[in-house]
Design a protein around this motif. Structure first.
Motif, PDB file in Angstrom:
ATOM      1  N   MET A 368       0.792  -1.222   0.000  1.00 50.05           N
ATOM      2  CA  MET A 368       0.000   0.000   0.000  1.00 50.05           C
ATOM      3  C   MET A 368       0.832   1.283   0.000  1.00 50.05           C
ATOM      4  O   MET A 368       0.442   2.280  -0.582  1.00 50.05           O
ATOM      5  N   ALA A 369       1.977   1.266   0.672  1.00 55.31           N
ATOM      6  CA  ALA A 369       2.750   2.506   0.769  1.00 55.31           C
ATOM      7  C   ALA A 369       3.834   2.594  -0.293  1.00 55.31           C
ATOM      8  O   ALA A 369       4.566   3.569  -0.345  1.00 55.31           O
ATOM      9  N   LEU A 371       3.351   1.246  -3.712  1.00 52.40           N
ATOM     10  CA  LEU A 371       2.825   0.733  -4.973  1.00 52.40           C
ATOM     11  C   LEU A 371       3.465   1.418  -6.176  1.00 52.40           C
ATOM     12  O   LEU A 371       3.665   0.803  -7.216  1.00 52.40           O
ATOM     13  N   ALA A 372       3.809   2.700  -6.000  1.00 50.93           N
ATOM     14  CA  ALA A 372       4.376   3.443  -7.120  1.00 50.93           C
ATOM     15  C   ALA A 372       5.650   2.770  -7.639  1.00 50.93           C
ATOM     16  O   ALA A 372       5.962   2.843  -8.831  1.00 50.93           O
ATOM     17  N   CYS A 375       4.830   0.060 -10.377  1.00 55.86           N
ATOM     18  CA  CYS A 375       3.887   0.444 -11.413  1.00 55.86           C
ATOM     19  C   CYS A 375       4.618   0.962 -12.623  1.00 55.86           C
ATOM     20  O   CYS A 375       5.668   1.602 -12.511  1.00 55.86           O
ATOM     21  N   GLY A 378       1.123   3.760 -14.152  1.00 53.62           N
ATOM     22  CA  GLY A 378      -0.076   3.565 -13.343  1.00 53.62           C
ATOM     23  C   GLY A 378      -0.597   2.144 -13.308  1.00 53.62           C
ATOM     24  O   GLY A 378      -1.532   1.849 -12.608  1.00 53.62           O
ATOM     25  N   VAL A 379       0.014   1.259 -14.091  1.00 52.45           N
ATOM     26  CA  VAL A 379      -0.436  -0.130 -14.093  1.00 52.45           C
ATOM     27  C   VAL A 379       0.516  -0.962 -13.234  1.00 52.45           C
ATOM     28  O   VAL A 379       1.733  -0.876 -13.373  1.00 52.45           O
ATOM     29  N   VAL A 380      -0.063  -1.746 -12.335  1.00 45.89           N
ATOM     30  CA  VAL A 380       0.749  -2.519 -11.406  1.00 45.89           C
ATOM     31  C   VAL A 380       1.389  -3.711 -12.107  1.00 45.89           C
ATOM     32  O   VAL A 380       0.705  -4.466 -12.794  1.00 45.89           O
ATOM     33  N   ARG A 382       2.213  -6.992 -11.694  1.00 44.28           N
ATOM     34  CA  ARG A 382       1.760  -7.922 -10.661  1.00 44.28           C
ATOM     35  C   ARG A 382       2.850  -8.844 -10.149  1.00 44.28           C
ATOM     36  O   ARG A 382       3.021  -9.022  -8.959  1.00 44.28           O
TER      37      ARG A 382
END
Lengths: 517, 334
Positions: A368-369, A371-372, A375, A378-380, A382
């Motif tokens: 959560m902290a 994620l950038a 990415c 803007g797409v993760v 996975r």
């Protein structure tokens, strides 16, 4: 001491035997005994998480025990609801007062038990209510101070508390339970309340009394029951305790050396420096610094302002003034994202409410902290994100299931998810707020190991804890906060629990101290 | 730097597969219930009506469902943040009017562009009011419903706006590879929405904000921006829905979409998205949309009045929310 003595012949009014209660991931209470005699003030003490609130909730019918029995005047009872406990003559006054501010004092006193008149006895009898209110207030010696026709919302906290006690009296309850009744009162109001409780005792009411103010407990109670870690440590007459320190020893128990890994001994350069941090009415002029590899403890009572200080450092709450520097550079922290960008992590007190999104999976919480970092446009990505999360989970010896919602994991594993989140965000300052509250001893030991391991890797660590013994075994230095100010500083060769507790109480016992929260 | 203890760390909790399967089914109960109910309903209507189970009728259902689908997908985003958008109906009406005016003057493409901007703009306004002034989503969007309906009626003078380019109507009635264009538009919206939720940072942040706003904030997530973006997305999909519906009637309608707030919320909740936020998927919402649309179509074929249909959809919403609440209670262990 002055009153009812423990002569062993008075049969108990309330008899609790072997009561236990578990919540998911934590055993809050096990095998607890308690007996309450007619006309005694019985104090219930223990550290946070000792099980006091759970026991009170059980006695008040707010929750039901998993095991054990409760007997009232020798007859076994079960309280399916707060109403059932009240009908059996046990009235509980919680810290969150059950006062309806828009109603009058009299209406509040008869609430749920309104005197009725008129056809079919369906009309509220204001006269009878006010007479009853006047009568009970007089019994408490407050008939001049509180007007039955005043709106309850206009009263002070102490007066509201008296209204609640009057309500219990109007019900002719033989047992009154009070949860931290003086926590939010000024010194004067607290004294007035204690006088009322003594008066009630003389009239034969039994009082179960929970308080953190130990000197007050020693002054008022006839007997004291100590809980620790959900278990019953002992019940003694108050005369068995000389001063608050004896009581503290019993509350804290033996030193738990085996729980704590050795302190990291490679202390590096100064990392975080806070000076002049102030928020009006909450904390004043807070200054401290932490070095790489160092564990700095913040001791104090609940409500002393430590959480608020840490939230301000992290940018989660506003501050009125103060400078935060890291690695010699002044930071402009206005929101959590600013602190996170600068490598500061905050692990909040309340895991479920602030640390985790319990409906999301362990994976998602871990990332959560950060994620950038995983990415692209803007797409993760996975696979990469998943591998990083699994790697950190492995490092933390996480033993739950990452793919499942975080709430399905035990308290200890949830805490690891929160810590892992910040390891992934590449933080090098970790602020732990009550990191071990509500988790079992085994999980505590792992959290301590994590803290020392982070320190050994060169992180600067701040630990806020209300368990003094925990700080004493964990930290290199301890600051004691009392009523929003730093009262004392101790380094670990000279740690002294009694001195810490004395400093922690200092600001709060001043009659003028306006309490934060 | 770190010590690795993979032997322990890698192990997952044990427990028989039987237990885990049972747990899985319990957790998925809601998700399976709706498709089963939908299939059962299709079987019932197929048995009761000769025309129901025909290709042409399913095309009709698809066309009728696509407007609601677009709106419901946006609504999903808002509900995932534990919000609510009651203004979608009035956005549809306003967009219809704006789209018609612009299209009459400047042509189809500018009309569509204006529609999308207008829808997203109202959404941003919703989000702004909610985050900046801390007006609850319920009240903010209820008020916006009134504001935007009034604006739409004012602009249009209370009457439909005729004279749209004939090419525009084709959006509603053309097919591509045998699939009606509105269905294709809804499907693309579905795809984009689902991918946004699953694969993007925004999607994950959205669910984090809905699941636990404070935890999200403390994790450095820009909670306010995420909320505004959710309402903007909802406004945008409402505009898409409006374009489909406007094309079907070939005129700007200031009273279009009055039933959409309830229907879209019903579709979202039937699709298993929790009103408490944080949980749900757009694909399941599509099943919720199918359920409502098939129900309406089947009841029409059975000659049951649209008034009765309103009653049935209202009841369905209550049942879905009650099930969601029961789920929440179980999840919180109380």
């Amino acid at each position: 001491m002055t009153h009812m003595q423990a002569d062993g012949e008075t049969p108990p009014l309330v008899l609790v035997r072997g009561v236990g209660k578990s919540y998911p991931g934590v055993r809050a209470l096990r095998g607890v005994d308690l007996d309450l005699r007619p006309g005694e003030v019985h104090a219930l003490v223990g550290e946070n998480g000792a099980g006091k609130s759970t026991l009170i909730r059980i006695l008040s019918g707010a929750t039901q025990p998993d095991e054990g029995t409760i007997a009232l005047r020798g007859a076994p009872v079960t309280f399916a609801s707060p109403r059932a406990a009240r009908d059996n003559g046990i009235v509980t006054i919680f810290q969150e007062l059950a006062i309806v501010p828009g109603m009058t004092v009299a209406e509040n006193i008869v609430l749920g038990n309104e005197p009725a008149g008129g056809p079919g006895r369906q009309l509220y009898d204001r006269r009878a209510a006010e007479a009853l209110a006047r009568e009970t207030l007089a019994a408490l010696g407050c008939e001049n101070e509180i007007d039955p026709r005043a709106r309850a919302g206009t009263l002070s906290t102490g007066q509201k508390q008296i209204v609640e006690i009057a309500r219990a009296l109007a019900l002719k309850a033989p047992v009154i339970i009070l949860d931290e009744p003086t926590a939010s009162l000024s010194g004067k109001e607290a004294d007035a309340l204690l006088a009322i409780l003594r008066r009630l005792r003389t009239d034969g009411t039994s009082i179960l009394y929970v308080s953190h103010r130990l000197s007050e407990v020693l002054e008022l109670a006839d007997r004291i029951t100590v809980l620790r870690g959900g278990a019953h440590v002992g019940t003694r007459p108050t005369s068995a305790f000389g001063d608050p320190m004896d009581l503290i020893e019993m509350m804290v128990g033996r030193p738990l050396d085996e729980l704590f890994p050795p302190r990291n001994n490679e202390i590096g350069a100064l990392v975080l420096k806070v000076s002049g941090l102030t928020r009006a009415g909450v904390f004043q002029d807070i200054g401290f610094d932490v070095k790489a590899g160092e564990v700095l403890g913040f001791a104090g009572l609940v409500g002393a302002g430590r959480t608020e200080i840490m939230r301000a450092v992290f940018g989660a709450d506003r501050r009125d003034g103060g400078v935060i520097e890291k690695d010699g550079r002044r930071l402009d922290i206005r929101k959590p994202a600013d602190a996170i960008r600068n490598g500061i992590a905050y692990i909040p007190e309340d895991r479920k409410d602030q640390g985790l999104v319990t409906s999301l999976s362990g994976h998602e919480n871990l990332l959560m902290a950060s994620l950038a970092d995983y990415c692209r446009a803007g797409v993760v990505s996975r696979g990469r994100a998943r591998r990083a999360a699994e790697e950190v989970a492995r490092r933390l010896q996480f033993r739950g299931q990452l793919a499942k919602p975080a709430r399905t994991n035990s308290g200890g594993n949830q805490q690891k998810i929160v810590i892992g989140k910040w390891m992934l965000s590449r933080a090098d300052v970790f602020i732990f707020d009550e990191p071990t509250r509500g988790i079992d001893v085994g999980a505590k030991a792992e959290i301590y190991r994590q803290i020392q391991s982070l320190a050994a890797q060169g992180a600067a660590i701040v630990v806020v804890s209300s368990e003094t013994s925990e700080l004493v075994h964990l930290c290199h230095r301890i600051l004691v906060v009392s009523a929003g100010r730093i009262e004392d500083e101790l380094v670990f060769e000279a740690f002294d629990e009694q001195r810490i507790l004395a400093a922690a109480f200092r600001g709060h016992t001043l009659p003028t101290a306006a309490h934060a929260k | 730097m770190h010590t690795y203890r993979e032997t322990i760390g890698g192990r997952m909790s044990t427990g028989s597969w039987r237990e885990s399967l049972a747990g899985h089914l319990r957790g998925r109960g809601m998700e399976l219930a709706l498709p089963i109910a939908t299939v059962a309903m299709v079987a019932f209507f197929a048995a009761s009506s000769d025309v129901f189970f025909t290709g042409q009728n399913f095309r009709n259902i698809g066309i009728a469902a696509s407007g609601l689908a677009a709106v419901a997908f946006g609504q999903t985003f808002v509900i995932l943040t534990a919000g609510l958008d009651l203004s979608v109906g009035s956005i549809v009406a306003l967009v219809s009017v704006v789209c018609a005016f612009v299209m009459r003057e400047y042509g189809i493409a500018p009309g569509i562009a204006a529609a999308l901007v207008c829808g997203a703009g109202v959404g941003v306004l919703n989000g702004f009011v909610i985050t900046r002034f801390r007006v609850s989503p319920f009240i903010a969007t209820l008020a916006m419903l009134s504001v935007m309906s009034g604006l739409a009626l004012n602009l249009a003078g209370g009457v439909p706006i005729p004279g749209l380019p004939p090419g525009f109507g084709l959006i509603a009635y053309q097919s591509f590879l045998g699939i009606p264009v509105p269905v294709i538009i809804a499907a693309v919206t579905l795809l984009v929405a689902e991918l946004t939720l699953r694969a993007t940072r925004f999607g994950r942040h959205l669910r984090a904000v809905g699941g636990n706003e404070e935890a999200a904030r403390l994790s450095g997530i820009p909670v306010e921006k995420i909320r505004i973006a959710a309402y903007a997305f909802c406004g945008l999909t409402a505009a898409i829905g409006s374009i489909i519906l406007t094309a079907r009637v070939s005129s700007g309608q200031p009273t279009l979409g009055a039933t959409l707030p309830l229907e879209s919320i019903a579709a979202v909740v039937l699709g298993g998205v929790s009103l408490a936020g944080g949980r749900g998927s757009v694909v399941n919402v599509a099943v919720g949309v199918a359920f409502i649309s098939i129900l309406a179509n089947g009841l029409n074929l059975l000659n049951i009045s649209s008034y009765t249909q309103m009653m049935i959809i209202g009841f369905a919403l209550i049942v879905a929310v009650a099930l969601d609440q029961a789920n929440l209670r179980r999840a919180s262990g109380g």
